[in-house]
Design a protein around this motif. Structure first.
Motif, PDB file in Angstrom:
ATOM      1  N   ARG A 221       0.828  -1.209   0.000  1.00 15.93           N
ATOM      2  CA  ARG A 221       0.000   0.000   0.000  1.00 15.93           C
ATOM      3  C   ARG A 221       0.864   1.262   0.000  1.00 15.93           C
ATOM      4  N   THR A 225       0.729   4.050  -2.902  1.00 16.46           N
ATOM      5  CA  THR A 225       0.412   5.447  -2.632  1.00 16.46           C
ATOM      6  C   THR A 225       1.499   6.362  -3.182  1.00 16.46           C
ATOM      7  N   GLY A 255      -6.996   0.457   0.046  1.00 14.83           N
ATOM      8  CA  GLY A 255      -7.232   1.770   0.609  1.00 14.83           C
ATOM      9  C   GLY A 255      -8.699   2.069   0.823  1.00 14.83           C
ATOM     10  N   SER A 269     -11.042   7.647  -6.210  1.00 22.40           N
ATOM     11  CA  SER A 269      -9.894   7.910  -5.359  1.00 22.40           C
ATOM     12  C   SER A 269      -8.627   7.955  -6.189  1.00 22.40           C
ATOM     13  N   THR A 271      -5.679   7.347  -5.158  1.00 21.24           N
ATOM     14  CA  THR A 271      -4.737   6.297  -4.761  1.00 21.24           C
ATOM     15  C   THR A 271      -5.424   4.979  -4.408  1.00 21.24           C
ATOM     16  N   GLY A 272      -6.748   4.948  -4.403  1.00 17.40           N
ATOM     17  CA  GLY A 272      -7.464   3.729  -4.039  1.00 17.40           C
ATOM     18  C   GLY A 272      -7.541   2.745  -5.189  1.00 17.40           C
TER      19      GLY A 272
END
Length: 356
Positions: A221, A225, A255, A269, A271-272
């Motif tokens: 993660r 990100t 995320g 999102s 970054t999701g």
């Protein structure tokens, strides 16, 4: 300079993930046990070749590869060796397993001309991952420190030039630590007092595996990100993540973006990641997907996760979701060694170019 044309609407872009179940050269030991016989190896190559022909994908992600030669042999047997570029870890020589990929040559990977497209295998956790706490806001929580520094199996990252005029697509192929208990019988603390620890051997080993897998999920993660903020590229994560889509580790990796995306939202999102299994469930009347069977329990351990560029409800969408297919009939066969089948299903996610 003239702008290069974008692809035609509805041009397909398909991803597939396959755990190869210890695809190794014949006669080579596997974790201290005898390896595949010549007949078993031939069956594995034949089955994989058939799967490669039957599951259409521009991008394949593979896990549990010991040598590059068996994967090359499977593509030759399928008659596809001229159609795909295989990406296998340099120096892979049977000393451990690794993730690999195959990319259709129409996607034009040229790492020499474009260094940004060069694949990398990420071993070490990013320095931003710090799993230490004195208890935080809860004074009753003891201090904790997790000192794991790297992935059990390096994460493969590659970038694809899908079409002129479109951003690069970044793909991560991952294989996180399994749920199986870590063997602790050889540890010094265990040998010092085996009578005290032996009754708890499986519980302790399972806890260690869970901590390791959770740390790997957090590290992935952090990597995602950092990359998604810096590069802003459409992103795909696929592989054997060894947990289901409702697990804590899956929540870490995705995320947990807002799936509803109300009308007042400008997009998804940044970054999701969105689970294609969940995307398929949103349009299906019944969810019967599974990629693994263990002691009679059916579960989904293999996943394809995508960024907002692949999510229908996002205003940033570039590719429309066409559907998720899981090829798992072989999981019900009784003797995978004889039939050459892997112990996981193949997951295929299909998209079509269709900007929002």
């Amino acid at each position: 300079m003239a702008t290069l044309p974008r692809p035609r609407r509805n041009t397909p872009l398909r991803f597939a993930s396959c755990n190869l179940y210890n695809l190794n050269l014949p006669g080579r030991a596997l974790y201290g046990r005898p390896g595949w016989t010549e007949a078993q190896y031939a069956a594995k190559i034949a089955w994989l070749a058939q799967a490669l022909r039957g599951v259409e994908a521009e991008v394949w992600g593979f896990q549990e590869l010991w040598h590059p030669e068996p994967l090359q042999a499977a593509f030759r047997a399928a008659g596809l060796d001229g159609d795909y570029q295989l990406l296998t870890r340099p120096g892979l020589n049977g000393q451990g397993i690794a993730c690999a990929a195959a990319v259709h040559r129409s996607l034009a990977i040229d790492p020499v001309a474009e260094p940004a497209l060069a694949p990398v295998w990420i071993e070490r956790f990013p320095p931003q991952l710090q799993l230490r706490s004195g208890g935080g806001e809860d004074p009753q929580s003891p201090a904790i420190a997790v000192t794991i520094k790297g992935f059990s199996r390096p994460v493969l990252r590659l970038a694809l030039r899908v079409a002129p005029g479109l951003p690069l697509v970044e793909v991560h192929v991952a294989h996180l630590k399994s749920k199986g208990p870590t063997e602790v019988g050889g540890e010094a603390w265990f040998r010092a007092d085996p009578s005290a620890f032996a009754p708890h051997r499986e519980a302790l080993g399972s806890a260690i595996s869970t901590v390791r897998r959770t740390a790997e999920a957090a590290a992935l993660r952090v990597l995602l990100t950092e990359r998604m903020k810096a590069e802003g590229r459409p992103t795909v994560v696929m592989g054997d993540l060894n947990d289901d889509r409702l697990s804590n580790t899956q929540a870490l990796i995705t995320g947990q973006p807002d799936l509803l995306l109300r009308a007042d939202r400008k997009g998804g999102s940044a970054t999701g990641l969105y689970a294609t299994e969940l995307m398929e469930g949103q349009r299906s009347l019944r969810d019967v997907s599974y990629t693994y069977i263990h002691q009679g329990e059916h579960g989904s351990l293999d996943h394809i996760l995508v960024s907002q560029a692949f999510y229908d409800r996002s205003r940033q969408r570039l590719w429309r979701f066409e559907g998720l297919r899981i090829y798992n009939d072989h999981l019900n066969l009784e003797d995978p060694a004889a039939t050459g089948t892997p112990d996981h299903g193949i997951v295929q996610a299909c998209f079509a170019y269709d900007p929002a």
